[in-house]
Design a protein around this motif. Structure first.
Motif, PDB file in Angstrom:
ATOM      1  N   LEU A 118       0.824  -1.209   0.000  1.00 21.79           N
ATOM      2  CA  LEU A 118       0.000   0.000   0.000  1.00 21.79           C
ATOM      3  C   LEU A 118       0.871   1.278   0.000  1.00 21.79           C
ATOM      4  CD1 LEU A 118      -2.812  -1.075   2.494  1.00 21.79           C
ATOM      5  CD2 LEU A 118      -2.961  -0.888   0.017  1.00 21.79           C
ATOM      6  N   ASP A 119       1.970   1.259   0.796  1.00 19.96           N
ATOM      7  CA  ASP A 119       2.862   2.431   0.797  1.00 19.96           C
ATOM      8  C   ASP A 119       3.445   2.674  -0.576  1.00 19.96           C
ATOM      9  OD1 ASP A 119       2.347   2.805   3.458  1.00 19.96           O
ATOM     10  OD2 ASP A 119       4.150   1.724   4.160  1.00 19.96           O
ATOM     11  N   GLN A 120       3.858   1.585  -1.218  1.00 18.24           N
ATOM     12  CA  GLN A 120       4.435   1.746  -2.556  1.00 18.24           C
ATOM     13  C   GLN A 120       3.387   2.240  -3.538  1.00 18.24           C
ATOM     14  OE1 GLN A 120       6.190  -2.053  -3.485  1.00 18.24           O
ATOM     15  NE2 GLN A 120       7.853  -1.835  -1.940  1.00 18.24           N
ATOM     16  N   SER A 121       2.158   1.794  -3.346  1.00 20.04           N
ATOM     17  CA  SER A 121       1.089   2.267  -4.239  1.00 20.04           C
ATOM     18  C   SER A 121       0.840   3.766  -4.039  1.00 20.04           C
ATOM     19  CB  SER A 121      -0.190   1.468  -3.966  1.00 20.04           C
ATOM     20  OG  SER A 121       0.016   0.094  -4.254  1.00 20.04           O
ATOM     21  N   ASN A 122       0.849   4.191  -2.750  1.00 21.13           N
ATOM     22  CA  ASN A 122       0.690   5.637  -2.485  1.00 21.13           C
ATOM     23  C   ASN A 122       1.814   6.463  -3.111  1.00 21.13           C
ATOM     24  OD1 ASN A 122      -1.699   5.336  -1.034  1.00 21.13           O
ATOM     25  ND2 ASN A 122      -0.606   5.029   0.918  1.00 21.13           N
ATOM     26  N   ASP A 123       3.034   5.936  -2.983  1.00 22.83           N
ATOM     27  CA  ASP A 123       4.177   6.653  -3.591  1.00 22.83           C
ATOM     28  C   ASP A 123       4.031   6.729  -5.093  1.00 22.83           C
ATOM     29  OD1 ASP A 123       5.233   6.976  -1.087  1.00 22.83           O
ATOM     30  OD2 ASP A 123       6.631   5.271  -1.237  1.00 22.83           O
ATOM     31  N   ALA A 124       3.573   5.621  -5.681  1.00 24.49           N
ATOM     32  CA  ALA A 124       3.397   5.607  -7.138  1.00 24.49           C
ATOM     33  C   ALA A 124       2.322   6.600  -7.547  1.00 24.49           C
ATOM     34  CB  ALA A 124       3.047   4.206  -7.611  1.00 24.49           C
ATOM     35  N   ALA A 125       1.249   6.680  -6.743  1.00 19.62           N
ATOM     36  CA  ALA A 125       0.178   7.617  -7.073  1.00 19.62           C
ATOM     37  C   ALA A 125       0.677   9.068  -6.995  1.00 19.62           C
ATOM     38  CB  ALA A 125      -0.999   7.392  -6.127  1.00 19.62           C
ATOM     39  N   ARG A 126       1.478   9.376  -5.939  1.00 18.60           N
ATOM     40  CA  ARG A 126       2.019  10.740  -5.826  1.00 18.60           C
ATOM     41  C   ARG A 126       2.971  11.062  -6.972  1.00 18.60           C
ATOM     42  NH1 ARG A 126       2.112   9.396  -0.285  1.00 18.60           N
ATOM     43  NH2 ARG A 126       4.303   8.814  -0.443  1.00 18.60           N
ATOM     44  N   SER A 127       3.766  10.042  -7.348  1.00 20.86           N
ATOM     45  CA  SER A 127       4.698  10.281  -8.456  1.00 20.86           C
ATOM     46  C   SER A 127       3.959  10.555  -9.742  1.00 20.86           C
ATOM     47  CB  SER A 127       5.621   9.067  -8.624  1.00 20.86           C
ATOM     48  OG  SER A 127       6.406   8.880  -7.459  1.00 20.86           O
ATOM     49  N   LEU A 128       2.872   9.839  -9.965  1.00 26.66           N
ATOM     50  CA  LEU A 128       2.088  10.066 -11.169  1.00 26.66           C
ATOM     51  C   LEU A 128       1.472  11.459 -11.161  1.00 26.66           C
ATOM     52  CD1 LEU A 128       0.321   6.594 -11.614  1.00 26.66           C
ATOM     53  CD2 LEU A 128       2.083   7.583 -13.067  1.00 26.66           C
ATOM     54  N   ARG A 129       0.989  11.901  -9.961  1.00 26.54           N
ATOM     55  CA  ARG A 129       0.397  13.223  -9.884  1.00 26.54           C
ATOM     56  C   ARG A 129       1.449  14.303 -10.190  1.00 26.54           C
ATOM     57  NH1 ARG A 129      -1.036  12.999  -5.094  1.00 26.54           N
ATOM     58  NH2 ARG A 129      -3.088  12.040  -5.442  1.00 26.54           N
ATOM     59  N   LEU A 130       2.668  14.149  -9.603  1.00 23.70           N
ATOM     60  CA  LEU A 130       3.737  15.106  -9.871  1.00 23.70           C
ATOM     61  C   LEU A 130       4.158  15.096 -11.323  1.00 23.70           C
ATOM     62  CD1 LEU A 130       5.977  14.536  -6.685  1.00 23.70           C
ATOM     63  CD2 LEU A 130       4.435  16.458  -7.149  1.00 23.70           C
ATOM     64  N   LEU A 131       4.195  13.871 -11.898  1.00 25.43           N
ATOM     65  CA  LEU A 131       4.558  13.767 -13.314  1.00 25.43           C
ATOM     66  C   LEU A 131       3.537  14.463 -14.191  1.00 25.43           C
ATOM     67  CD1 LEU A 131       6.315  12.658 -15.606  1.00 25.43           C
ATOM     68  CD2 LEU A 131       5.020  10.505 -15.464  1.00 25.43           C
ATOM     69  N   ALA A 132       2.278  14.272 -13.818  1.00 24.30           N
ATOM     70  CA  ALA A 132       1.222  14.904 -14.613  1.00 24.30           C
ATOM     71  C   ALA A 132       1.314  16.424 -14.525  1.00 24.30           C
ATOM     72  CB  ALA A 132      -0.142  14.416 -14.128  1.00 24.30           C
ATOM     73  N   ASP A 133       1.548  16.924 -13.309  1.00 27.24           N
ATOM     74  CA  ASP A 133       1.687  18.378 -13.157  1.00 27.24           C
ATOM     75  C   ASP A 133       2.876  18.917 -13.950  1.00 27.24           C
ATOM     76  OD1 ASP A 133      -0.507  18.355 -11.535  1.00 27.24           O
ATOM     77  OD2 ASP A 133       0.651  18.318  -9.652  1.00 27.24           O
ATOM     78  N   TYR A 134       4.029  18.260 -13.883  1.00 23.32           N
ATOM     79  CA  TYR A 134       5.226  18.718 -14.578  1.00 23.32           C
ATOM     80  C   TYR A 134       5.036  18.685 -16.080  1.00 23.32           C
ATOM     81  CZ  TYR A 134      10.090  19.192 -15.933  1.00 23.32           C
ATOM     82  OH  TYR A 134      11.244  19.628 -16.518  1.00 23.32           O
ATOM     83  N   LEU A 135       4.431  17.586 -16.590  1.00 21.23           N
ATOM     84  CA  LEU A 135       4.232  17.488 -18.040  1.00 21.23           C
ATOM     85  C   LEU A 135       3.222  18.515 -18.521  1.00 21.23           C
ATOM     86  CD1 LEU A 135       4.235  13.606 -18.555  1.00 21.23           C
ATOM     87  CD2 LEU A 135       6.025  15.228 -19.156  1.00 21.23           C
ATOM     88  N   GLU A 136       2.307  18.878 -17.631  1.00 22.96           N
ATOM     89  CA  GLU A 136       1.351  19.894 -18.033  1.00 22.96           C
ATOM     90  C   GLU A 136       2.032  21.256 -18.170  1.00 22.96           C
ATOM     91  OE1 GLU A 136      -3.053  21.602 -16.670  1.00 22.96           O
ATOM     92  OE2 GLU A 136      -1.973  20.107 -15.470  1.00 22.96           O
ATOM     93  N   ARG A 137       3.020  21.544 -17.281  1.00 29.58           N
ATOM     94  CA  ARG A 137       3.746  22.814 -17.366  1.00 29.58           C
ATOM     95  C   ARG A 137       4.832  22.779 -18.431  1.00 29.58           C
ATOM     96  NH1 ARG A 137       3.711  22.132 -11.750  1.00 29.58           N
ATOM     97  NH2 ARG A 137       5.928  21.638 -11.812  1.00 29.58           N
ATOM     98  N   HIS A 138       5.469  21.601 -18.620  1.00 35.25           N
ATOM     99  CA  HIS A 138       6.555  21.459 -19.585  1.00 35.25           C
ATOM    100  C   HIS A 138       6.284  20.279 -20.492  1.00 35.25           C
ATOM    101  CE1 HIS A 138       8.839  24.322 -17.125  1.00 35.25           C
ATOM    102  NE2 HIS A 138       8.492  23.582 -16.044  1.00 35.25           N
ATOM    103  N   PRO A 139       5.446  20.386 -21.454  1.00 29.17           N
ATOM    104  CA  PRO A 139       5.153  19.250 -22.344  1.00 29.17           C
ATOM    105  C   PRO A 139       6.345  18.866 -23.196  1.00 29.17           C
ATOM    106  CG  PRO A 139       4.089  21.262 -23.136  1.00 29.17           C
ATOM    107  CD  PRO A 139       4.607  21.557 -21.762  1.00 29.17           C
ATOM    108  N   GLU A 140       7.275  19.832 -23.441  1.00 28.23           N
ATOM    109  CA  GLU A 140       8.417  19.482 -24.282  1.00 28.23           C
ATOM    110  C   GLU A 140       9.352  18.520 -23.588  1.00 28.23           C
ATOM    111  OE1 GLU A 140       9.517  23.060 -21.833  1.00 28.23           O
ATOM    112  OE2 GLU A 140       7.787  22.356 -23.002  1.00 28.23           O
TER     113      GLU A 140
END
Length: 557
Positions: free
Chosen positions: A522-544
Motif C-alpha cells: 500500500l505504501d508503494q502504491s501511495n508513492d506511485a500515485a504521488r509520483s504520477l500526480r507530480l509527473l502529470a503536473d510537470y508534463l502539463e507545465r513542460h510538455p516538451e
C-alpha cells in the motif's frame, strides 16, 4: 664950453622868489632817487641756471617762484659755450636771496603728463615759471651757478620725513614717483634709483613722510607691489591690485611687526632688501631656517625658487634652488632641489624646538616613512610643489647631510606615478600579438563564410524545423493523456484505501507477515500515485520534456 654928459640911469635890483615850477623836477628827482634806492635795496644777486632746453622761458616774463611768491625774474637766455645747454640768467630780489644755498634746486614748471600723474596744468593759462626749492635749512650760498632739474623732485626740502635705501635684484616696473604703501595707505614715494656698476643690486631711494616714518623699523619688510597679482589656488582665483597708480607706475609696500620688542624707528638712509613679492617677504621674516636637499630622477618642470614646501597641504618651507647634476663619467643625471624649512610656521616662538631637536624630529619622521614627493599644486599652470608626506610600505631610509644641509629621501608621486603605470600598461599592451590574433580571426571568418558552413547551417535550420513540428504534434497527442492522469491517480489512491480496509476486516493479524507485506504494498502504491500526480503536473507545465527529458540544476539534462 663943453656940455655936461647926461646923468647915468640908476639900476634898481629887485629880489624875486623861486618859481613853484621848479618843485616838479625836484619832486621827480626825489622820486627817482627813491625808486633807485628801493630797487637797489631790493635787488638780489644775479644767478645763472642751466637747463637742457629753455622751452617756455621768456626773458622779462618768466618768474622764479617758491610757494607762489615771486623771488626773481629772468633777464636773459643764452646758449652755453659748448652749445649743449641753455643758460638762464635770473635777477633775484631781496626775498629770493634768502632761498639761495648750495642745496637749492630749480626746475621749470610746465604741463607734464607722466605715467600715473599729471602736473603743471595751471601753466597752460599763466605760462611756464621756474620753481625754487631752498634745500636744507641753515645752508648758505657760495655760488651763483646752479644746474636746473629736468624733472620736478618728488619731495621738497621742507617736507618732514625720512629717506631709506632699498636693494633689489632688478628694477621691474618701478620708476621715480612710484607710491609707497603701508597697510594700503600712501605714505611716501620713490625718489630715484641707481644701477651702480651694473653688477650688484639696484639701489632705490624712497621717502616716507611723517608720521608714517616711525613705522619703518629694522624688522620691516619691503616688497614690489607693482601691477596686478593673479593667483589661482585652493581658494580660487585671487586678484590683488594695490592702486591704479601702482598699476601704471609701480609701487612698493612694507609691513612691520609692531609687537616685536626692542624695535625703534630706523635712522635716515637705513638699508633694506626689496623682495619681489609678499610671499618672499613673509618667508624672509622667519628667523629659523633649516636647509634641506632632495634629489629627484624625474621631471621637475614647474618647480622653481619660491615654490612651496608642504606637509598635509600646509606650507612649511620654500624652494631656494633647482638645478641639474650631470656626471660626465657615468652619464647619470638627477635634479637637485634645495629648500628651507621654517619651524616658526608650525611652532610659536615659545615652543619652537632647538636645531638639534628639529633634526631629530625630521630623522624620526623619515624613519616612519616620510618622503619628499613632487606634487602638482596647480593643474592649470603646471606649477609644482614639494610635499612631505608618508608613503605606505616605504623602503628603509635615513637622513643624510651635505654641506650643512639635511638630505631627505625622495620618491616619485602624483602624475609621475600615473605616467609610470600607463607606461607599464602600454608596454604590456605592446607585447600582445594583435597581428596574429587578427590573422587567426580573419581565417576563422573566411572558413565560416565557406560553402561547408552554409550547408551545415541550412541542415541545422531544417532539423530545427522538424523538431518544432514534432513537439507541436506531441503536445496535441499527449494533452488528453495528461488530462486523464490526475483522475487515474485519484482512483488508484481510492482503491488502495479500500484494500486496506478490507484487509483489516478479513482478520489477518496486525503483526502477521501478510499484514506487513500488504502495508508495504500500500505504501508503494501511495508513492506511485504521488509520483504520477507530480509527473502529470510537470508534463502539463513542460510538455516538451516528454521528448527532451527533465532539465536539472544549471540547465543540465
Amino acid at each position: 664950453m663943453t656940455p655936461e654928459p647926461p646923468a647915468l640911469p640908476t639900476a634898481t635890483i629887485t629880489r624875486r622868489r623861486p618859481s613853484p615850477v621848479w618843485l616838479i623836477p625836484i619832486g621827480a628827482g626825489l622820486v627817482a632817487l627813491y625808486l633807485v634806492g628801493t630797487t637797489l635795496a631790493n635787488r638780489g644777486p644775479l644767478v645763472t641756471i642751466t637747463f637742457k632746453t629753455a622751452a617756455g622761458i621768456v626773458p622779462q616774463q618768466t618768474a622764479v617762484q617758491h610757494k607762489a611768491v615771486t623771488l626773481g625774474m629772468v633777464e636773459d637766455v643764452t646758449l652755453s659755450p659748448d652749445l649743449s645747454r641753455a643758460e638762464v640768467r635770473v635777477r633775484m630780489n631781496k626775498e629770493g636771496a634768502r632761498v639761495l644755498s648750495d642745496n637749492a634746486r630749480f626746475w621749470v614748471v610746465r604741463p607734464r603728463f607722466a605715467t600715473g600723474s599729471i602736473s603743471g596744468l595751471e601753466t597752460l593759462v599763466s605760462g611756464a615759471y621756474i620753481e625754487a626749492d631752498p634745500g636744507a635749512q641753515g645752508a648758505v650760498a657760495t655760488t651763483t651757478q646752479f644746474a636746473g632739474l629736468e624733472e620736478p623732485p618728488s619731495t621738497r626740502s621742507d617736507e618732514p620725513g625720512h629717506s631709506y635705501v632699498l636693494h633689489a635684484s632688478r628694477l621691474g616696473s618701478l620708476s621715480p614717483g612710484a607710491p609707497v604703501f603701508y597697510r594700503d595707505v600712501n605714505v611716501g614715494e620713490m625718489l630715484s634709483y641707481d644701477l651702480g656698476n651694473g653688477l650688484g643690486p639696484v639701489s632705490l631711494t624712497i621717502f616716507v613722510r611723517e608720521p608714517y616714518d616711525r613705522f619703518v623699523r629694522p624688522r620691516s619688510h619691503f616688497w614690489n607691489a607693482s601691477g596686478v597679482s593673479i593667483n589661482v589656488g585652493a581658494q580660487g582665483l585671487h586678484v590683488e591690485l594695490a592702486s591704479i597708480q601702482a598699476l601704471l607706475s609701480g609701487g612698493i609696500t612694507f609691513e612691520t611687526d609692531l609687537a616685536a620688542a626692542g624695535d625703534t624707528a630706523s635712522a635716515e638712509n637705513a638699508v633694506f632688501p626689496l623682495y619681489e613679492s609678499k610671499d618672499a617677504a613673509d618667508a624672509a621674516g622667519y628667523q629659523r631656517l633649516v636647509p634641506c636637499v632632495a634629489y629627484f630622477q624625474s621631471s621637475v618642470g614647474g618647480l622653481a625658487p619660491g615654490s612651496a614646501v608642504e606637509i598635509f597641504g600646509i606650507k612649511v618651507g620654500t624652494v631656494t634652488d633647482v638645478r641639474l647634476l650631470l656626471n660626465p663619467g657615468t652619464g647619470q643625471s638627477r635634479a637637485r632641489v634645495a629648500f628651507t624649512l621654517q619651524p616658526e610656521r608650525v611652532f610659536d616662538r615659545a615652543t619652537m624646538a632647538l636645531p638639534n631637536d628639529t633634526e631629530a624630529t625630521l630623522a624620526a619622521m623619515v624613519g616612519q616613512g616620510m618622503r619628499a614627493v613632487l606634487e602638482s599644486s596647480n593643474f592649470l599652470t603646471g606649477q609644482k610643489a614639494i610635499s612631505l608626506h608618508y608613503v605606505p610600505n616605504a623602503a628603509v631610509a635615513v637622513v643624510g647631510h651635505e654641506a650643512g644641509a639635511m638630505v631627505l629621501p625622495s620618491q616619485t608621486g602624483g602624475l609621475d606615478n600615473i605616467t609610470t603605470s600607463l607606461s607599464d600598461v602600454a608596454t604590456k599592451l605592446a607585447a600582445i600579438p594583435f597581428d596574429s590574433i587578427g590573422k587567426n580571426i580573419d581565417g576563422i571568418l573566411r572558413t565560416a563564410n565557406g560553402p561547408d558552413t552554409a550547408n551545415a547551417l541550412h541542415s541545422l535550420a531544417k532539423t530545427l524545423t522538424d523538431v518544432s513540428a514534432l513537439v507541436h504534434t506531441t503536445n496535441e497527442n499527449i494533452t488528453p493523456l495528461l488530462q486523464r492522469l490526475p483522475g487515474i491517480a485519484e482512483n488508484l489512491e481510492t482503491a488502495t484505501k479500500r484494500a486496506s480496509l478490507a484487509l483489516s476486516e478479513s482478520g489477518y493479524g496486525a503483526g502477521s507477515d501478510t499484514q506487513r507485506s500488504i502495508e508495504r504494498l500500500l505504501d508503494q502504491s501511495n508513492d506511485a500515485a504521488r509520483s504520477l500526480r507530480l509527473l502529470a503536473d510537470y508534463l502539463e507545465r513542460h510538455p516538451e520534456a516528454f521528448l527532451r527529458g527533465r532539465a536539472g540544476k544549471g540547465g543540465e539534462k
